[in-house]
Every structure is written in structure tokens, then in C-alpha cells.
Design a protein around this motif. Structure first.
Motif: not given
Length: 60
Positions: A8-11, A46-60
């Protein structure tokens, strides 16, 4: 990290790169497709409890 999480993280990383390329090339349709894919992957994570750090450009 299990194989599902790693996959998932790679995708997500791949979709982020594809989205960036679509935006840089001005391909609005492809950008919408890639953003939808990215949104779906974040929802799945999120449904599987995987924490994903969003890129800073999208976080704002």
C-alpha cells in the motif's frame, strides 16, 4: 512491516509521483485520475490502520 502495508505504501508513493508528473505536464484529466487513485489508497490505508505521512504540499 507486513507485505500488505509495504505494498500500500509503495502504491501511494507511485501514485504521488504520477500525480506530480501529470500536474507538471498540464494533463488535467490524468491528474484527476491520479488524485482519485491516491484518495482511494489513503482511504484503504486508513481502513487497515496504516499511518501514511502526507507530503507537505498536500498537508497544507
Amino acid at each position: 512491516m507486513d507485505a500488505f502495508t509495504a505494498g500500500i505504501l509503495q502504491r501511494i508513493r507511485n501514485a504521488e509521483q504520477d500525480l506530480r508528473r501529470a500536474l507538471e505536464s498540464g494533463d488535467d484529466f490524468l491528474a484527476e485520475v491520479e488524485q482519485s487513485e491516491l484518495d482511494d489508497l489513503h482511504r484503504l490505508a486508513a481502513e487497515h490502520g496504516i499511518t501514511v505521512a502526507r507530503p507537505e504540499a498536500q498537508a497544507a
